[in-house]
Design a protein around this motif. Structure first.
Motif, short mmCIF file in Angstrom:
data_model
loop_
_atom_site.label_atom_id
_atom_site.label_comp_id
_atom_site.label_asym_id
_atom_site.label_seq_id
_atom_site.Cartn_x
_atom_site.Cartn_y
_atom_site.Cartn_z
N LEU A 1 5.33 -4.68 -15.19
CA LEU A 1 5.91 -4.82 -16.53
C LEU A 1 7.36 -4.34 -16.56
O LEU A 1 7.68 -3.28 -16.03
CB LEU A 1 5.06 -3.99 -17.49
N THR A 2 8.23 -5.15 -17.17
CA THR A 2 9.57 -4.65 -17.50
C THR A 2 9.61 -4.50 -19.01
O THR A 2 9.47 -5.47 -19.73
CB THR A 2 10.67 -5.64 -17.06
N PRO A 3 9.72 -3.27 -19.45
CA PRO A 3 9.60 -3.01 -20.88
C PRO A 3 10.87 -3.39 -21.64
O PRO A 3 11.92 -3.64 -21.06
CB PRO A 3 9.38 -1.51 -20.94
N GLN A 4 10.72 -3.42 -22.95
CA GLN A 4 11.80 -3.80 -23.84
C GLN A 4 13.01 -2.87 -23.69
O GLN A 4 14.13 -3.30 -23.55
CB GLN A 4 11.27 -3.73 -25.26
N ASN A 5 12.72 -1.56 -23.74
CA ASN A 5 13.79 -0.60 -23.45
C ASN A 5 13.71 -0.35 -21.96
O ASN A 5 12.63 -0.39 -21.39
CB ASN A 5 13.59 0.68 -24.23
N ASP A 6 14.83 -0.07 -21.35
CA ASP A 6 14.82 0.02 -19.88
C ASP A 6 13.87 1.10 -19.37
O ASP A 6 13.29 0.95 -18.30
CB ASP A 6 16.23 0.22 -19.36
N LEU A 7 13.66 2.17 -20.15
CA LEU A 7 12.74 3.24 -19.76
C LEU A 7 13.01 3.77 -18.35
O LEU A 7 12.07 4.06 -17.61
CB LEU A 7 11.28 2.80 -19.87
N LEU A 8 14.26 3.90 -18.02
CA LEU A 8 14.58 4.56 -16.74
C LEU A 8 14.33 6.05 -16.92
O LEU A 8 14.42 6.58 -18.03
CB LEU A 8 16.04 4.31 -16.36
N LEU A 9 14.01 6.73 -15.82
CA LEU A 9 13.79 8.16 -15.90
C LEU A 9 15.15 8.86 -15.84
O LEU A 9 15.87 8.72 -14.85
CB LEU A 9 12.88 8.63 -14.76
N PRO A 10 15.52 9.60 -16.89
CA PRO A 10 16.88 10.12 -16.98
C PRO A 10 17.22 11.14 -15.88
O PRO A 10 18.39 11.38 -15.62
CB PRO A 10 16.94 10.77 -18.36
N TRP A 11 16.20 11.72 -15.26
CA TRP A 11 16.48 12.76 -14.25
C TRP A 11 16.64 12.18 -12.84
O TRP A 11 16.92 12.91 -11.91
CB TRP A 11 15.41 13.85 -14.25
N LEU A 12 16.41 10.87 -12.70
CA LEU A 12 16.57 10.26 -11.38
C LEU A 12 17.85 9.43 -11.33
O LEU A 12 18.27 8.88 -12.35
CB LEU A 12 15.38 9.34 -11.07
N SER A 13 18.45 9.33 -10.14
CA SER A 13 19.61 8.48 -9.96
C SER A 13 19.18 7.02 -10.08
O SER A 13 17.98 6.72 -10.05
CB SER A 13 20.21 8.72 -8.58
N ALA A 14 20.15 6.13 -10.22
CA ALA A 14 19.85 4.70 -10.32
C ALA A 14 19.02 4.24 -9.12
O ALA A 14 18.02 3.54 -9.28
CB ALA A 14 21.15 3.91 -10.41
N LEU A 15 19.42 4.69 -7.94
CA LEU A 15 18.72 4.27 -6.73
C LEU A 15 17.27 4.78 -6.73
O LEU A 15 16.33 4.04 -6.43
CB LEU A 15 19.47 4.78 -5.49
N ASP A 16 17.09 6.04 -7.10
CA ASP A 16 15.74 6.61 -7.11
C ASP A 16 14.87 5.97 -8.19
O ASP A 16 13.66 5.83 -8.02
CB ASP A 16 15.80 8.13 -7.30
N ASN A 17 15.50 5.57 -9.31
CA ASN A 17 14.74 4.85 -10.33
C ASN A 17 14.22 3.52 -9.80
O ASN A 17 13.06 3.19 -9.98
CB ASN A 17 15.62 4.60 -11.56
N ALA A 18 15.11 2.79 -9.14
CA ALA A 18 14.71 1.48 -8.60
C ALA A 18 13.67 1.65 -7.51
O ALA A 18 12.75 0.84 -7.37
CB ALA A 18 15.94 0.74 -8.07
#
Lengths: 243, 249
Positions: free
Chosen positions: A74-91
């Motif tokens: 699922l890709t949610p409506q809001n990006d819901l990235l984890l704010p404590w992880l870097s972009a790379l770690d989120n992906a």
């Protein structure tokens, strides 16, 4: 074999209180999606689009009917990235969840940053990124889950018109490079016509499929193309809106 | 610079007014000592104050640590289980409504004059703000994140570790800052219920002996310690959780 087969699915939310009767979100919905197809779903608010995605992702089970789906992310409506992880770690999160070490997960995710025009942002935290960038990373995370089906829930609804247009062509390119079966829920008819191979129009609650329009046009598509405009008008008509 | 100068200026102003009042109104030092007398007591009694400070500081740091750990466990238990939340939240509020005045003598009675009853009092007053802010942080976690994590293939435990645990930490810090201040009051109170050392104990005997400059000196150290704890927690918060710290807010 279709990637997704839905037969006569009905979903009713159980009553949540004495004064709130059970609500039927979807009624007798049937359709199939072939592998690699992008299926766009449009419909008025509250027609059960998100419920349908949750059913496809296996987060809910149909009240009636039968649903066969390959594993979906699922890709949610809001990006819901984890704010404590870097972009790379989120992906790379889905790789970590499958047991890869931090190092290995990063090494596997990094090439995608280069391929999808995200290089240089690996170490940025989500709050340092623009809305469009965050959505790209959110989509990449969904892609790296390694599931054959992607369920996109109004992925660009929160973006401004210009960023949204950029993201639509970006997504087209990304899916060409990494083909998946996509179920794209949107309330933007133009977006549905630009991105979909097929367009399903749902009725107001309880949602039923009221139109199934196939879109046999090559990518990239132009929103000013007369054929696109015609299909858009057709879909709007099904929704009861002036074209 | 403003961050350091302005509070110092405010405190200096307060001390100035206090000094002026004592001198103009000729207030007896048995009623209220002048700041200069307090400063002299701070210097003259420095070794007594220091050794008693160490006792109190130790109690406070242990107490807050115990409170933070139990608060984390309690907040997570209530977050993960509705039954636990329904069962535990009301007793938690009750535990705060019972005056410590009533409980502290009992703790001394049960646990003696050592560290333990003080730890318990400090933990009790610090526990509540920690639980409340941590629970609030957990409640702010977007429920869609749980769905997302599931479709990415995460187990419940993995979701807990990767999403909920980090999300709870920014809640822990505001609670810990409140606890830092409450715990100083708690420590003084606990020491006065039965002990032979600590700044709270010192405060009690100097007050009883009408050595008010010495009593005020003890209070000055306690206040400075509360401010220091608060500052240290703020620094740790910014360093450890840069993503949760938004300058200008």
């Amino acid at each position: 074999m279709p990637a997704l087969a839905i037969h006569n699915v009905t979903y009713t939310y159980p009553r949540t209180g004495r004064k709130r009767p059970p609500t039927t979100a979807l009624a007798n919905v049937s359709f199939t999606a072939e592998p690699g197809q992008t299926l766009a779903l449009v419909g008025p608010s509250g027609c059960g689009k998100s419920t349908l995605l949750e059913l496809i992702c296996g987060l809910l089970a149909p009240s009636e009917g039968h649903l066969d789906a390959e594993p979906a992310a699922l890709t949610p409506q809001n990006d819901l990235l984890l704010p404590w992880l870097s972009a790379l770690d989120n992906a790379a999160l889905p790789l970590r969840l499958r047991g890869a070490s931090k190092q290995v997960a990063r090494e596997q995710a990094a090439p995608f940053f280069t391929r999808f025009g995200l290089q240089g942002f690996e170490r940025s935290r989500p709050d340092q990124l623009s809305g469009g960038m965050r959505h790209r990373i959110s989509f990449l995370r969904c892609l790296l889950a390694g599931k054959p089906v992607l369920a996109l829930d109004e992925p660009f609804a929160s973006l401004d018109a210009i960023t949204r247009a950029e993201m639509q062509s970006w997504l087209t390119e990304a899916l060409r490079a990494e083909p998946r079966t996509v179920v794209l829920v949107t309330h933007d008819v133009e977006e549905a016509v630009l991105l979909g191979d097929r367009l399903l129009v749902l009725s107001p609650r309880p949602g039923r499929v009221i139109a199934d329009i196939s879109i046999d046009l090559p990518h990239p598509r132009k929103r000013t193309d007369p054929q696109i405009m015609k299909l858009r008008a057709e879909a709007l008509q099904h929704l009861g809106l002036p074209a | 610079m403003k961050r350091v100068l302005l509070p110092l200026l405010a405190i200096a102003l307060l001390i100035g007014v206090w000094d002026l009042y004592v001198h103009i109104d000729h207030v007896n030092s048995y009623d209220m000592p002048a700041p200069t007398q307090v400063a002299r007591a701070l210097y003259d009694d420095r070794s007594t104050l220091w050794s008693n400070f160490l006792v109190t500081a130790q109690e406070i740091i242990f107490g807050i640590t115990v409170a933070a750990l139990t608060a984390l466990v309690a907040a997570f238990t209530m977050h993960l289980s509705t039954t636990a939340r329904l069962a535990l939240y009301p007793p938690l509020v009750v535990s705060q409504a019972i005056p410590v005045v009533l409980l502290a003598p009992l703790f001394v009675l049960w646990l003696g004059f050592g560290l333990l009853p003080k730890l318990l009092v400090i933990a009790l007053v610090s526990f509540f703000p920690l639980v409340v802010t941590t629970t609030a942080a957990l409640q702010r976690v977007d429920p869609n994140l749980q769905k997302l994590m599931k479709t990415l293939g995460a187990s419940r435990l993995q979701t807990f570790r990767t999403v909920e645990l980090p999300a709870a930490l920014p809640g822990l810090f505001p609670g810990a800052k409140l606890a830092a201040v409450f715990s100083v009051i708690g420590a003084v109170f606990a020491e006065q219920q039965g002990s032979t050392s600590g700044l709270g104990y010192l405060l009690m005997i100097t007050q009883n002996n009408l050595q008010l400059p010495e009593a005020y000196a003890a209070v000055a150290i306690l206040s400075a310690f509360a401010v220091a704890l608060f500052a240290v927690l703020t620094v740790i918060e910014r360093r450890a959780l840069p993503w949760a710290y938004h300058p200008g807010r």
